[in-house]
Every structure is written in C-alpha cells, then in structure tokens.
Motif scaffolding. Sequence first.
Motif, short mmCIF file in Angstrom:
data_model
loop_
_atom_site.label_atom_id
_atom_site.label_comp_id
_atom_site.label_asym_id
_atom_site.label_seq_id
_atom_site.Cartn_x
_atom_site.Cartn_y
_atom_site.Cartn_z
N ILE A 22 0.80 -1.23 0.00
CA ILE A 22 0.00 0.00 0.00
C ILE A 22 0.84 1.29 0.00
CG2 ILE A 22 -1.72 1.34 1.31
CD1 ILE A 22 -3.01 -1.35 2.12
N PRO A 23 1.91 1.40 0.82
CA PRO A 23 2.62 2.68 0.84
C PRO A 23 3.23 3.08 -0.51
CG PRO A 23 3.47 1.21 2.55
CD PRO A 23 2.44 0.44 1.79
N GLY A 24 3.78 2.11 -1.22
CA GLY A 24 4.38 2.41 -2.53
C GLY A 24 3.34 2.94 -3.51
N ILE A 25 2.14 2.37 -3.44
CA ILE A 25 1.07 2.82 -4.35
C ILE A 25 0.58 4.20 -3.91
CG2 ILE A 25 -1.21 2.27 -5.30
CD1 ILE A 25 -0.55 -0.72 -4.81
N ALA A 26 0.46 4.41 -2.59
CA ALA A 26 0.05 5.72 -2.08
C ALA A 26 1.06 6.79 -2.51
CB ALA A 26 -0.08 5.68 -0.55
N GLN A 27 2.34 6.47 -2.41
CA GLN A 27 3.39 7.42 -2.81
C GLN A 27 3.29 7.72 -4.31
OE1 GLN A 27 5.37 9.31 -1.28
NE2 GLN A 27 6.91 9.89 -2.81
N THR A 28 2.94 6.72 -5.10
CA THR A 28 2.81 6.92 -6.55
C THR A 28 1.64 7.87 -6.85
OG1 THR A 28 3.69 4.69 -6.86
CG2 THR A 28 2.69 5.73 -8.78
N ILE A 29 0.55 7.74 -6.09
CA ILE A 29 -0.58 8.67 -6.26
C ILE A 29 -0.13 10.09 -5.88
CG2 ILE A 29 -2.89 9.32 -5.41
CD1 ILE A 29 -3.43 6.30 -5.00
N PHE A 30 0.64 10.17 -4.80
CA PHE A 30 1.17 11.47 -4.35
C PHE A 30 2.00 12.13 -5.46
CE2 PHE A 30 4.47 13.98 -2.18
CZ PHE A 30 3.67 14.84 -1.45
N LEU A 31 2.85 11.31 -6.10
CA LEU A 31 3.70 11.82 -7.19
C LEU A 31 2.86 12.23 -8.40
CD1 LEU A 31 6.67 9.26 -7.03
CD2 LEU A 31 6.73 11.67 -6.33
N ALA A 32 1.81 11.44 -8.70
CA ALA A 32 0.92 11.77 -9.82
C ALA A 32 0.28 13.13 -9.60
CB ALA A 32 -0.14 10.69 -9.98
N ALA A 33 -0.13 13.38 -8.35
CA ALA A 33 -0.76 14.67 -8.02
C ALA A 33 0.26 15.80 -8.18
CB ALA A 33 -1.31 14.62 -6.60
N LYS A 34 1.48 15.54 -7.72
CA LYS A 34 2.54 16.54 -7.80
C LYS A 34 2.86 16.87 -9.26
CE LYS A 34 7.04 16.48 -6.00
NZ LYS A 34 8.00 15.93 -5.03
N GLN A 35 2.86 15.83 -10.10
CA GLN A 35 3.18 16.02 -11.53
C GLN A 35 1.94 16.43 -12.34
OE1 GLN A 35 4.80 12.25 -12.85
NE2 GLN A 35 6.35 12.21 -11.24
N LYS A 36 0.78 16.49 -11.66
CA LYS A 36 -0.50 16.75 -12.34
C LYS A 36 -0.70 15.76 -13.50
CE LYS A 36 -1.20 21.58 -11.06
NZ LYS A 36 -0.29 21.55 -9.91
N GLN A 37 -0.41 14.52 -13.25
CA GLN A 37 -0.51 13.50 -14.29
C GLN A 37 -1.92 12.87 -14.24
OE1 GLN A 37 -0.51 12.12 -17.09
NE2 GLN A 37 1.74 12.19 -17.16
N PHE A 38 -2.88 13.55 -14.87
CA PHE A 38 -4.28 13.12 -14.76
C PHE A 38 -4.63 11.93 -15.65
CE2 PHE A 38 -4.28 17.63 -13.41
CZ PHE A 38 -4.57 17.40 -12.08
N ASN A 39 -3.66 11.46 -16.42
CA ASN A 39 -3.87 10.21 -17.17
C ASN A 39 -3.81 9.00 -16.25
OD1 ASN A 39 -4.13 11.32 -19.64
ND2 ASN A 39 -2.06 10.84 -20.37
N PHE A 40 -3.33 9.22 -15.03
CA PHE A 40 -3.06 8.10 -14.12
C PHE A 40 -4.16 7.98 -13.06
CE2 PHE A 40 -1.17 6.59 -10.11
CZ PHE A 40 -0.62 5.39 -10.51
N SER A 41 -4.67 6.78 -12.88
CA SER A 41 -5.57 6.56 -11.75
C SER A 41 -5.36 5.16 -11.19
CB SER A 41 -7.03 6.76 -12.17
OG SER A 41 -7.41 5.81 -13.13
N VAL A 42 -5.79 5.00 -9.95
CA VAL A 42 -5.61 3.72 -9.25
C VAL A 42 -6.98 3.20 -8.83
CG1 VAL A 42 -4.72 2.64 -7.13
CG2 VAL A 42 -3.32 4.31 -8.37
N PHE A 43 -7.23 1.93 -9.12
CA PHE A 43 -8.45 1.33 -8.55
C PHE A 43 -8.07 0.73 -7.20
CE2 PHE A 43 -11.57 -1.64 -7.33
CZ PHE A 43 -12.75 -1.01 -7.69
N PRO A 44 -8.65 1.28 -6.11
CA PRO A 44 -8.22 0.82 -4.79
C PRO A 44 -8.89 -0.51 -4.42
CG PRO A 44 -9.80 2.62 -4.56
CD PRO A 44 -9.66 2.35 -6.02
N ALA A 45 -8.09 -1.58 -4.38
CA ALA A 45 -8.62 -2.88 -3.95
C ALA A 45 -7.73 -3.39 -2.82
CB ALA A 45 -8.62 -3.85 -5.13
N PHE A 46 -7.33 -2.47 -1.95
CA PHE A 46 -6.39 -2.80 -0.88
C PHE A 46 -7.09 -3.60 0.23
CE2 PHE A 46 -5.18 1.52 -2.46
CZ PHE A 46 -4.06 1.11 -3.18
N LYS A 47 -6.29 -4.37 0.93
CA LYS A 47 -6.82 -5.13 2.06
C LYS A 47 -5.91 -4.93 3.27
CE LYS A 47 -10.01 -7.47 -0.37
NZ LYS A 47 -9.96 -6.61 -1.57
N LEU A 48 -6.53 -4.92 4.45
CA LEU A 48 -5.77 -4.74 5.69
C LEU A 48 -5.83 -6.01 6.53
CD1 LEU A 48 -7.13 -1.16 6.57
CD2 LEU A 48 -4.95 -1.76 5.47
#
Lengths: 84, 353
Positions: free
Chosen positions: B137-163
């Motif tokens: 999960i943290p690596g994927i969360a960090q990637t979303i953070f970077l996408a937001a920083k780069q304004k890379q709106f072509n990128f999205s994540v389908f959240p199917a995480f489990k705890l």
Amino acid sequence: MCLAIPAQVVQKDGEKGYVNLGGARKEVMFTFTPEVEKGDWVLIHTGFALNVISEEDAEETLKLFDELGTIQDEMELENKNVEQ
Amino acid sequence: MLNNKKFRDPALIKKIVDDLNNWKKPIKIMEVCGSHTMAIGHWGIRKLLPPSIQLISGPGCPVCVTPSSLIDELIKLKGVTIATFGDLIRVPGKEETLEQARAKGLDIKLIYSPLEALKLAEKKQVVFVGIGFETTIPGIAQTIFLAAKQKQFNFSVFPAFKLVPPALDALLSTEDIELDGFLLPGHVSVIIGSESYDLLPEKFGIGGVVTGFEPLDILRAVKLLTNQISKDNPQIINEYNRVVDSSGNKIAKQIIEEILQVEDALWRGIGWIPDSGMGIKEKYAEFDAAKKYNITLKDEEGNTGCRCADVLKGKIIPPECPLFEKVCTPAHPIGPCMVSSEGSCAAYYKYER
C-alpha cells in the motif's frame, strides 16, 4: 505478493538510488527510509525500500537459536519486545 | 554481510524440531501470509512437525481474495491501459481472466512497480489495479502522491487494498474457528508494526508471533507459540526483530494517511468486511479509478463448487475440497486459492501431495 527481498544499497542520491539485487543494479526509491546509507541492507518491495535490516539483530536472533533454552530465550525475546 | 544461510542451519533446525516433537496437545496454528504458506511448503515444515501441531493457511494472499467482479469491471473498461502486478492476470472473473481478455485485445501491462504505471501515463490513460496488503500500500500511495505533484491526470488507481488486522478480527469474530495461535506476516508488519496485533490476545485470547520466512524463523515461531500455549499466556511476540519493530514505518504510515482512508472491503469468498480495506481520499479523487470510471464492486461469486472460502477461513485444508487436484489444478484453476502461487491450494498442490 508481500515478498520483500533484502538488498544492499550501492548508491543513494536523495530519494532515489540503486541496490545490488542478486548481482543486478536496480533503481529503488528511498522515500520511506531516508536514513539509509551506502552499504546498508534494505528490504525491497515493488521498487521501494521498506526499511533497513539490522545485522546486529540478525546476529542476536541467531545467537538465540543457538542457545535454544526453552523458557529463557522466550524471556529474552519478551524483554527485548518490552524495551522496544 | 547479511547471511541468511545461517537461518537454514541443519543442526539448529534439528535441535528445534526434536524439541517440538515432544509436544503432545493437539493445536492449530494459522499462518496469515501467503509467503509463509509458500515457505512452509518449500522447506517441508509440515513434515518436520509432529501430528499434534497442525499448520493451517489463512486469508493471506491479496490476489486470492480479489473479488471476481473487480476482474469483470476491469475487462469492461474501454480506451485505457490496465497496469497490474502479474499475480492478478490469471484470477478468474465471472466469465474470463484478464489474461484471456488480453488475448482478445484488452490492453494490459504487467509491471513490477506502480512507478512504472505512472511513467506509462505520460503517453496514455492508465488504470493501475491497487491490490495488496499493508506491504504494498505505501508504494502505491506514494505513486498517487507523485501523480498529483506532476498533475498527471492520465493516471488513476483502482483501490482494492486489504488490511490484515481487521481481517483477522472479522475472521475470529464471525466464524466458529478453533485456533491456538498465529504466525503473523513479516513484511506487512514492517509497515504496521508488531503492536498492530495486540487485539488478538486482548480480544480473543490468542497469541501470535511475527516471524520471517527462513525455516528457523518459522520453526522458532512455532516453538514460541507452544511455550505460550503451555503457560496459557497469549501475547504478541516479534521474532523478526532484525526487520520489524513494534511501531512500524512512520513515514510509510504518514503517506498512507495523506492519500488513503480506511473503508469496508469485499473479500472473495468471505464477503464485505468492515474497515478492512482502503479507499482514496476526496482530496485525491481525480486519481481514483473507482470514481473516474464509476466502478462499484458486487459480491457475486458464482457457485463453482470451489471451497476456497472455507480454505481461507482455515475450516478445511485444500485436499478436503472436492475439486482439488481433480478439476482444479494450477494449470486449470477454478478458484482463486489455486490461481496465485501463494494461494493455499497452489502451495498444497506443489508441496504437500
């Protein structure tokens, strides 16, 4: 899926760097482990270093294996856990 | 030099095994992590233990608990590249797997790191399938953070995480499961810390040992559990302290906290478990594929006769499923526990026959 692999840090430039992963040079992000230095062992998972592996603790664990007393080593572990 | 070989020392293994073979009381110990399932099979640990100590596999493989409706929804997506970890492509949806859909033209890219998916998004619309437990999960969360920083709106994540801890809580709360102890996941615990499992002894009176993946780690964890059980003193012990500490990785937790929020999650074979997954926070909604493509998951597992659900809950072992080995094999998996190499059934098929 959650398998993370130990690898040694060979280069670190801020958040990015390289590890030696079974002889291959692999680019890794150190976002979660800013404290690591060249030569440290880290756990790698999906391109990120998750944490630093303590060689001391590894040695310590092995010593406990060697002593395999029944109650005693559990006590030591429990005490260690408390100290943390 | 870090030397893992020492954790495979035959003399030390023999010492622990001899000691464990004096254990008389029948007990059940559940390993929660797919990598432990594989390691137990790989090192032949079941055969080293006396019949009184039974190791059973829990819901510890995020691929195996991915609902079929997620696969169906991904296949319906048009005009996007689906980026995913390789483990997911053979998981059966209701009609077909992603691999079969790819053969008919579905655009799928297998990747090792979510960062590769972000790179792909420089050229096209990319949906990254966010499967995984707390390790991933943290690596994927960090990637979303970077996408937001780069304004890379072509990128999205389908959240199917489990705890993991909520799943164990739900498992023990709802099912009539007789368990005497847990082998707790080593790499999930790197992120969340060993203290995350305190609810096991406190709420259910069952202890657990966070442990690594070497044979000595696993055997020693079993030994520590038998010590606890004999003294009726359930608690959480961290055997894997060379890698795990009690509180986990603070920075990784902060990144998760920034991007994601705890939500209910759908587990294949189990159903909805409250607060056992994570969704993307409103602040990052532009990177949430569930919102972007209006995807909702439904609990609609078809009736194949597969008893994966009971395997995940530790109620039966894989050979007790009527399909195991007869119609369900790694080459032709019917259920998700056979699809992923870390699934209980696949591990049994490979090592325990």
